[in-house]
Design an enzyme around this catalytic site. Structure first.
Site, PDB file in Angstrom:
ATOM      1  N   HIS A 104    -113.823 -61.950  -4.635  1.00 43.17           N
ATOM      2  CA  HIS A 104    -113.368 -61.249  -5.833  1.00 43.17           C
ATOM      3  C   HIS A 104    -114.613 -60.799  -6.583  1.00 43.17           C
ATOM      4  O   HIS A 104    -115.428 -61.616  -7.001  1.00 43.17           O
ATOM      5  CB  HIS A 104    -112.510 -62.148  -6.724  1.00 43.17           C
ATOM      6  CG  HIS A 104    -112.053 -61.457  -7.975  1.00 43.17           C
ATOM      7  ND1 HIS A 104    -110.856 -60.775  -8.046  1.00 43.17           N
ATOM      8  CD2 HIS A 104    -112.640 -61.318  -9.194  1.00 43.17           C
ATOM      9  CE1 HIS A 104    -110.731 -60.253  -9.259  1.00 43.17           C
ATOM     10  NE2 HIS A 104    -111.798 -60.568  -9.972  1.00 43.17           N
ATOM     11  N   CYS A 105    -114.765 -59.487  -6.734  1.00 42.94           N
ATOM     12  CA  CYS A 105    -115.963 -58.945  -7.378  1.00 42.94           C
ATOM     13  C   CYS A 105    -115.781 -58.954  -8.895  1.00 42.94           C
ATOM     14  O   CYS A 105    -114.935 -58.223  -9.421  1.00 42.94           O
ATOM     15  CB  CYS A 105    -116.223 -57.525  -6.889  1.00 42.94           C
ATOM     16  SG  CYS A 105    -117.698 -56.777  -7.631  1.00 42.94           S
ATOM     17  N   PRO A 106    -116.574 -59.749  -9.627  1.00 44.63           N
ATOM     18  CA  PRO A 106    -116.404 -59.797 -11.089  1.00 44.63           C
ATOM     19  C   PRO A 106    -116.841 -58.510 -11.774  1.00 44.63           C
ATOM     20  O   PRO A 106    -116.366 -58.198 -12.871  1.00 44.63           O
ATOM     21  CB  PRO A 106    -117.302 -60.977 -11.497  1.00 44.63           C
ATOM     22  CG  PRO A 106    -118.322 -61.078 -10.413  1.00 44.63           C
ATOM     23  CD  PRO A 106    -117.629 -60.664  -9.156  1.00 44.63           C
ATOM     24  N   GLY A 162    -113.851 -56.270 -11.078  1.00 44.05           N
ATOM     25  CA  GLY A 162    -112.587 -56.868 -11.487  1.00 44.05           C
ATOM     26  C   GLY A 162    -111.517 -56.780 -10.421  1.00 44.05           C
ATOM     27  O   GLY A 162    -110.327 -56.795 -10.730  1.00 44.05           O
ATOM     28  N   GLN A 163    -111.909 -56.682  -9.166  1.00 47.12           N
ATOM     29  CA  GLN A 163    -110.950 -56.455  -8.084  1.00 47.12           C
ATOM     30  C   GLN A 163    -111.333 -57.285  -6.864  1.00 47.12           C
ATOM     31  O   GLN A 163    -112.509 -57.589  -6.638  1.00 47.12           O
ATOM     32  CB  GLN A 163    -110.943 -54.964  -7.705  1.00 47.12           C
ATOM     33  CG  GLN A 163    -109.993 -54.561  -6.600  1.00 47.12           C
ATOM     34  CD  GLN A 163    -108.533 -54.734  -6.979  1.00 47.12           C
ATOM     35  OE1 GLN A 163    -108.026 -55.867  -7.024  1.00 47.12           O
ATOM     36  NE2 GLN A 163    -107.861 -53.631  -7.269  1.00 47.12           N
TER      37      GLN A 163
END
Length: 317
Positions: A166-168, A171-172
Protein backbone atom coordinates in the site's frame (compact mmCIF):
# COMPACT_ATOMS: atom_id res chain seq x y z
CA UNK A 1 -33.85 5.10 -6.01
CA UNK A 2 -31.72 1.91 -6.12
CA UNK A 3 -28.16 2.12 -4.90
CA UNK A 4 -25.11 1.54 -7.03
CA UNK A 5 -22.34 -0.88 -6.09
CA UNK A 6 -19.93 1.86 -4.97
CA UNK A 7 -22.56 3.27 -2.60
CA UNK A 8 -22.74 -0.06 -0.74
CA UNK A 9 -19.00 -0.79 -0.90
CA UNK A 10 -17.55 -2.59 2.14
CA UNK A 11 -13.98 -1.38 1.74
CA UNK A 12 -12.47 1.94 2.85
CA UNK A 13 -12.14 3.30 -0.69
CA UNK A 14 -13.21 6.79 -1.71
CA UNK A 15 -15.28 7.07 -4.90
CA UNK A 16 -15.46 10.15 -7.10
CA UNK A 17 -17.70 11.12 -10.02
CA UNK A 18 -20.43 8.58 -9.26
CA UNK A 19 -18.05 5.65 -8.95
CA UNK A 20 -15.99 6.38 -12.06
CA UNK A 21 -12.82 6.89 -10.01
CA UNK A 22 -11.79 4.77 -7.02
CA UNK A 23 -9.22 6.08 -4.55
CA UNK A 24 -7.56 4.09 -1.81
CA UNK A 25 -8.22 4.33 1.89
CA UNK A 26 -5.28 6.70 2.36
CA UNK A 27 -6.26 9.20 -0.34
CA UNK A 28 -5.70 12.18 1.98
CA UNK A 29 -1.98 12.03 1.23
CA UNK A 30 -2.53 12.48 -2.50
CA UNK A 31 -2.65 16.33 -2.44
CA UNK A 32 0.74 16.37 -0.68
CA UNK A 33 2.23 14.18 -3.41
CA UNK A 34 0.79 16.45 -6.09
CA UNK A 35 2.32 19.47 -4.36
CA UNK A 36 5.74 17.79 -4.15
CA UNK A 37 5.65 17.26 -7.93
CA UNK A 38 3.98 20.40 -9.24
CA UNK A 39 5.63 23.06 -7.03
CA UNK A 40 9.26 22.20 -7.96
CA UNK A 41 8.25 21.97 -11.63
CA UNK A 42 6.72 25.46 -11.50
CA UNK A 43 9.80 26.90 -9.74
CA UNK A 44 12.04 25.27 -12.33
CA UNK A 45 10.10 26.69 -15.27
CA UNK A 46 9.79 30.20 -13.81
CA UNK A 47 13.30 30.74 -12.41
CA UNK A 48 15.59 28.28 -14.24
CA UNK A 49 14.23 27.28 -17.65
CA UNK A 50 13.05 30.81 -18.42
CA UNK A 51 16.56 32.16 -17.74
CA UNK A 52 18.14 29.64 -20.13
CA UNK A 53 15.72 30.14 -23.00
CA UNK A 54 18.18 32.40 -24.89
CA UNK A 55 21.45 30.75 -23.78
CA UNK A 56 21.73 28.37 -26.75
CA UNK A 57 22.10 28.72 -30.49
CA UNK A 58 19.83 29.44 -32.25
CA UNK A 59 18.49 32.22 -30.06
CA UNK A 60 15.26 30.54 -28.89
CA UNK A 61 16.59 26.97 -28.65
CA UNK A 62 16.55 27.20 -24.85
CA UNK A 63 12.76 26.91 -24.90
CA UNK A 64 13.26 23.19 -25.44
CA UNK A 65 14.42 22.93 -21.81
CA UNK A 66 11.10 24.26 -20.58
CA UNK A 67 9.07 22.12 -22.99
CA UNK A 68 10.85 18.94 -21.89
CA UNK A 69 10.23 19.77 -18.21
CA UNK A 70 6.53 20.42 -18.87
CA UNK A 71 6.10 17.22 -20.89
CA UNK A 72 7.87 15.15 -18.21
CA UNK A 73 5.72 16.69 -15.46
CA UNK A 74 2.48 16.05 -17.36
CA UNK A 75 3.53 12.44 -17.99
CA UNK A 76 4.29 11.95 -14.29
CA UNK A 77 0.90 13.39 -13.32
CA UNK A 78 -0.94 11.20 -15.84
CA UNK A 79 0.77 8.09 -14.49
CA UNK A 80 0.00 9.16 -10.92
CA UNK A 81 -3.65 9.60 -11.91
CA UNK A 82 -3.71 6.14 -13.54
CA UNK A 83 -2.20 4.41 -10.51
CA UNK A 84 -4.20 6.15 -7.79
CA UNK A 85 -7.71 6.28 -9.31
CA UNK A 86 -8.27 2.76 -10.61
CA UNK A 87 -9.03 -0.70 -9.29
CA UNK A 88 -5.65 -2.18 -8.23
CA UNK A 89 -6.99 -5.73 -8.51
CA UNK A 90 -9.52 -6.03 -5.69
CA UNK A 91 -10.59 -9.64 -5.15
CA UNK A 92 -14.40 -10.02 -4.93
CA UNK A 93 -15.54 -10.78 -1.41
CA UNK A 94 -18.28 -13.21 -0.39
CA UNK A 95 -21.57 -12.01 1.03
CA UNK A 96 -21.58 -14.88 3.55
CA UNK A 97 -18.99 -17.32 4.95
CA UNK A 98 -18.34 -20.42 2.80
CA UNK A 99 -18.71 -22.51 5.97
CA UNK A 100 -22.48 -22.26 5.54
CA UNK A 101 -22.31 -24.07 2.19
CA UNK A 102 -19.44 -26.47 2.88
CA UNK A 103 -20.77 -27.77 6.19
CA UNK A 104 -18.21 -26.08 8.45
CA UNK A 105 -18.54 -23.88 11.49
CA UNK A 106 -16.49 -20.72 12.05
CA UNK A 107 -17.46 -20.10 15.71
CA UNK A 108 -15.68 -23.13 17.20
CA UNK A 109 -12.02 -24.01 17.72
CA UNK A 110 -10.22 -25.98 14.99
CA UNK A 111 -9.95 -29.15 17.07
CA UNK A 112 -13.58 -29.22 18.28
CA UNK A 113 -16.72 -30.51 16.56
CA UNK A 114 -20.27 -29.30 17.10
CA UNK A 115 -23.23 -31.59 17.84
CA UNK A 116 -23.66 -32.39 14.10
CA UNK A 117 -20.00 -33.24 13.55
CA UNK A 118 -19.13 -30.03 11.70
CA UNK A 119 -15.55 -28.81 12.04
CA UNK A 120 -14.03 -25.37 11.78
CA UNK A 121 -13.00 -24.36 8.24
CA UNK A 122 -9.18 -24.56 7.93
CA UNK A 123 -7.53 -21.13 8.12
CA UNK A 124 -4.81 -22.11 5.64
CA UNK A 125 -4.39 -24.65 2.88
CA UNK A 126 -1.70 -25.48 0.39
CA UNK A 127 -1.84 -25.47 -3.40
CA UNK A 128 0.86 -26.46 -5.87
CA UNK A 129 2.24 -23.71 -8.12
CA UNK A 130 4.89 -24.71 -10.68
CA UNK A 131 5.81 -27.68 -8.53
CA UNK A 132 6.15 -25.67 -5.29
CA UNK A 133 3.71 -25.80 -2.35
CA UNK A 134 2.13 -22.39 -1.74
CA UNK A 135 0.02 -21.56 1.30
CA UNK A 136 -3.25 -19.70 0.77
CA UNK A 137 -5.06 -18.13 3.70
CA UNK A 138 -8.68 -17.65 4.54
CA UNK A 139 -9.66 -13.98 4.97
CA UNK A 140 -12.18 -13.45 7.74
CA UNK A 141 -13.09 -9.98 6.43
CA UNK A 142 -13.67 -10.89 2.78
CA UNK A 143 -14.79 -14.44 3.65
CA UNK A 144 -12.72 -16.05 0.88
CA UNK A 145 -9.61 -18.11 0.42
CA UNK A 146 -7.26 -15.57 -1.06
CA UNK A 147 -5.78 -16.48 -4.44
CA UNK A 148 -2.01 -17.10 -4.38
CA UNK A 149 0.05 -13.90 -4.05
CA UNK A 150 -2.95 -11.98 -2.72
CA UNK A 151 -3.13 -10.19 0.63
CA UNK A 152 -5.60 -8.13 2.62
CA UNK A 153 -4.77 -4.42 2.86
CA UNK A 154 -5.63 -3.09 6.31
CA UNK A 155 -5.81 0.51 5.04
CA UNK A 156 -8.20 -0.10 2.14
CA UNK A 157 -9.90 -3.11 3.78
CA UNK A 158 -9.77 -5.19 0.59
CA UNK A 159 -8.00 -8.32 -0.55
CA UNK A 160 -5.83 -7.35 -3.53
CA UNK A 161 -4.59 -9.77 -6.17
CA UNK A 162 -0.80 -9.85 -6.65
CA UNK A 163 -0.52 -7.44 -3.72
CA UNK A 164 2.78 -5.52 -3.71
CA UNK A 165 2.23 -2.88 -1.03
CA UNK A 166 0.00 0.00 0.00
CA UNK A 167 1.68 3.19 -1.19
CA UNK A 168 1.21 5.95 1.43
CA UNK A 169 2.21 8.67 -1.08
CA UNK A 170 -0.50 7.67 -3.53
CA UNK A 171 -2.97 6.49 -0.92
CA UNK A 172 -3.66 3.39 -3.01
CA UNK A 173 -2.81 -0.31 -3.06
CA UNK A 174 -0.33 -1.46 -5.67
CA UNK A 175 -1.43 -4.75 -7.16
CA UNK A 176 -2.08 -6.75 -10.29
CA UNK A 177 -3.87 -4.05 -12.30
CA UNK A 178 -1.74 -0.98 -11.54
CA UNK A 179 1.77 -2.29 -10.77
CA UNK A 180 2.97 -1.68 -14.34
CA UNK A 181 1.91 1.96 -14.19
CA UNK A 182 3.39 2.37 -10.71
CA UNK A 183 6.81 1.30 -12.04
CA UNK A 184 6.42 3.70 -14.97
CA UNK A 185 5.48 6.44 -12.49
CA UNK A 186 8.51 6.07 -10.22
CA UNK A 187 10.90 5.58 -13.17
CA UNK A 188 9.61 8.71 -14.94
CA UNK A 189 9.76 10.69 -11.71
CA UNK A 190 13.38 9.59 -11.25
CA UNK A 191 14.25 10.81 -14.76
CA UNK A 192 12.51 14.11 -14.05
CA UNK A 193 14.52 14.67 -10.86
CA UNK A 194 17.79 13.91 -12.71
CA UNK A 195 16.80 16.32 -15.47
CA UNK A 196 15.91 19.16 -13.09
CA UNK A 197 19.09 18.58 -11.08
CA UNK A 198 21.30 18.67 -14.18
CA UNK A 199 19.73 21.76 -15.73
CA UNK A 200 19.75 23.59 -12.40
CA UNK A 201 23.48 22.86 -12.04
CA UNK A 202 24.05 24.18 -15.55
CA UNK A 203 22.06 27.32 -14.74
CA UNK A 204 24.33 27.97 -11.73
CA UNK A 205 27.36 27.62 -14.03
CA UNK A 206 25.90 30.15 -16.50
CA UNK A 207 25.07 32.62 -13.71
CA UNK A 208 28.57 32.37 -12.22
CA UNK A 209 30.10 33.03 -15.64
CA UNK A 210 27.99 36.20 -15.95
CA UNK A 211 28.58 37.72 -12.52
CA UNK A 212 28.03 41.21 -13.91
CA UNK A 213 24.39 40.29 -14.49
CA UNK A 214 23.93 38.79 -11.01
CA UNK A 215 21.09 40.96 -9.77
CA UNK A 216 17.34 40.88 -9.42
CA UNK A 217 15.79 37.97 -11.29
CA UNK A 218 19.15 36.32 -11.92
CA UNK A 219 19.85 36.19 -8.18
CA UNK A 220 16.46 34.59 -7.59
CA UNK A 221 17.31 32.08 -10.30
CA UNK A 222 20.56 31.22 -8.51
CA UNK A 223 18.76 30.64 -5.22
CA UNK A 224 16.05 28.59 -6.95
CA UNK A 225 18.68 26.46 -8.71
CA UNK A 226 20.47 25.67 -5.45
CA UNK A 227 17.19 24.79 -3.71
CA UNK A 228 16.10 22.58 -6.62
CA UNK A 229 19.45 20.78 -6.65
CA UNK A 230 19.22 19.99 -2.94
CA UNK A 231 15.58 18.95 -3.28
CA UNK A 232 16.23 16.72 -6.30
CA UNK A 233 19.29 15.13 -4.70
CA UNK A 234 17.34 14.13 -1.58
CA UNK A 235 14.28 13.10 -3.57
CA UNK A 236 16.29 11.05 -6.07
CA UNK A 237 17.91 9.03 -3.26
CA UNK A 238 14.46 7.81 -2.29
CA UNK A 239 12.67 7.55 -5.62
CA UNK A 240 15.76 6.37 -7.51
CA UNK A 241 16.46 3.66 -4.95
CA UNK A 242 12.81 2.62 -5.07
CA UNK A 243 12.95 2.35 -8.85
CA UNK A 244 16.07 0.20 -8.74
CA UNK A 245 14.51 -2.01 -6.06
CA UNK A 246 11.38 -2.62 -8.13
CA UNK A 247 13.39 -3.46 -11.24
CA UNK A 248 15.17 -6.06 -9.11
CA UNK A 249 11.78 -7.41 -7.97
CA UNK A 250 10.62 -7.63 -11.58
CA UNK A 251 13.78 -9.51 -12.56
CA UNK A 252 13.08 -12.13 -9.89
CA UNK A 253 9.25 -12.00 -10.16
CA UNK A 254 8.66 -11.03 -6.55
CA UNK A 255 6.44 -8.48 -4.86
CA UNK A 256 7.53 -6.18 -2.06
CA UNK A 257 5.27 -8.12 0.31
CA UNK A 258 6.81 -11.45 -0.70
CA UNK A 259 10.34 -10.09 -0.56
CA UNK A 260 10.12 -9.05 3.08
CA UNK A 261 7.80 -11.75 4.40
CA UNK A 262 8.96 -14.83 2.48
CA UNK A 263 12.54 -13.95 1.57
CA UNK A 264 13.89 -17.34 2.63
CA UNK A 265 11.34 -19.41 0.72
CA UNK A 266 11.65 -20.86 -2.78
CA UNK A 267 10.24 -18.60 -5.48
CA UNK A 268 7.57 -20.52 -7.39
CA UNK A 269 6.91 -17.71 -9.86
CA UNK A 270 10.34 -16.85 -11.30
CA UNK A 271 10.32 -17.61 -15.04
CA UNK A 272 13.59 -15.89 -15.94
CA UNK A 273 14.41 -12.21 -16.25
CA UNK A 274 13.09 -11.64 -19.78
CA UNK A 275 9.82 -13.49 -19.21
CA UNK A 276 9.32 -11.68 -15.93
CA UNK A 277 9.75 -8.30 -17.63
CA UNK A 278 7.40 -9.36 -20.40
CA UNK A 279 4.74 -10.34 -17.88
CA UNK A 280 4.87 -6.95 -16.16
CA UNK A 281 5.19 -4.63 -19.14
CA UNK A 282 3.78 -6.46 -22.16
CA UNK A 283 1.00 -8.76 -20.95
CA UNK A 284 -2.62 -7.67 -21.13
CA UNK A 285 -3.95 -5.98 -17.99
CA UNK A 286 -6.62 -8.11 -16.36
CA UNK A 287 -10.10 -6.51 -16.47
CA UNK A 288 -11.58 -5.36 -13.17
CA UNK A 289 -13.75 -7.83 -11.29
CA UNK A 290 -16.10 -5.00 -10.32
CA UNK A 291 -18.54 -2.68 -12.03
CA UNK A 292 -18.76 0.03 -9.39
CA UNK A 293 -21.49 1.93 -11.22
CA UNK A 294 -23.83 -1.04 -11.60
CA UNK A 295 -27.08 -1.00 -9.66
CA UNK A 296 -27.35 -3.49 -6.82
CA UNK A 297 -30.36 -5.13 -8.51
CA UNK A 298 -28.19 -5.78 -11.57
CA UNK A 299 -25.42 -7.63 -9.70
CA UNK A 300 -26.58 -11.15 -10.61
CA UNK A 301 -23.90 -11.56 -13.24
CA UNK A 302 -21.27 -10.15 -10.89
CA UNK A 303 -22.36 -12.53 -8.12
CA UNK A 304 -22.05 -15.46 -10.54
CA UNK A 305 -18.51 -14.35 -11.38
CA UNK A 306 -17.70 -14.24 -7.68
CA UNK A 307 -19.09 -17.75 -7.20
CA UNK A 308 -17.02 -19.01 -10.15
CA UNK A 309 -13.93 -17.29 -8.73
CA UNK A 310 -14.48 -18.90 -5.34
CA UNK A 311 -15.18 -22.34 -6.83
CA UNK A 312 -11.91 -22.21 -8.78
CA UNK A 313 -9.91 -21.44 -5.66
CA UNK A 314 -11.69 -24.07 -3.58
CA UNK A 315 -11.22 -26.71 -6.29
CA UNK A 316 -7.49 -25.93 -6.30
CA UNK A 317 -7.43 -26.51 -2.57
Amino acid sequence: MPKRVYQDWKGNNVFLFDGRLILGGGARSLPITLLLIILPAVIFCVFVASHLRHEFYPYNAGYVIMVVAIVFTILVLLLLFRVSTGDPGIVPRNSHPPEEELGYRYDISPEDDDSRGRQRLPRTRQVMVNGFPVTVKYCNTCMIYRPPRSSHCAVCNNCVELFDHHCPWLGQCIGLRNYRYFVFFIATTTLLTFYVFTISAYNIKVLIEHKHRMEGRALKGLIASVVLMVYCFIFSLFIGGLTGFHFYLICTNQTTYERYKFRNRNNAYNSGCLRNFYRVFCSKVKPSEHNFRAYLQQRLFSEERIEDHRDIVENDL
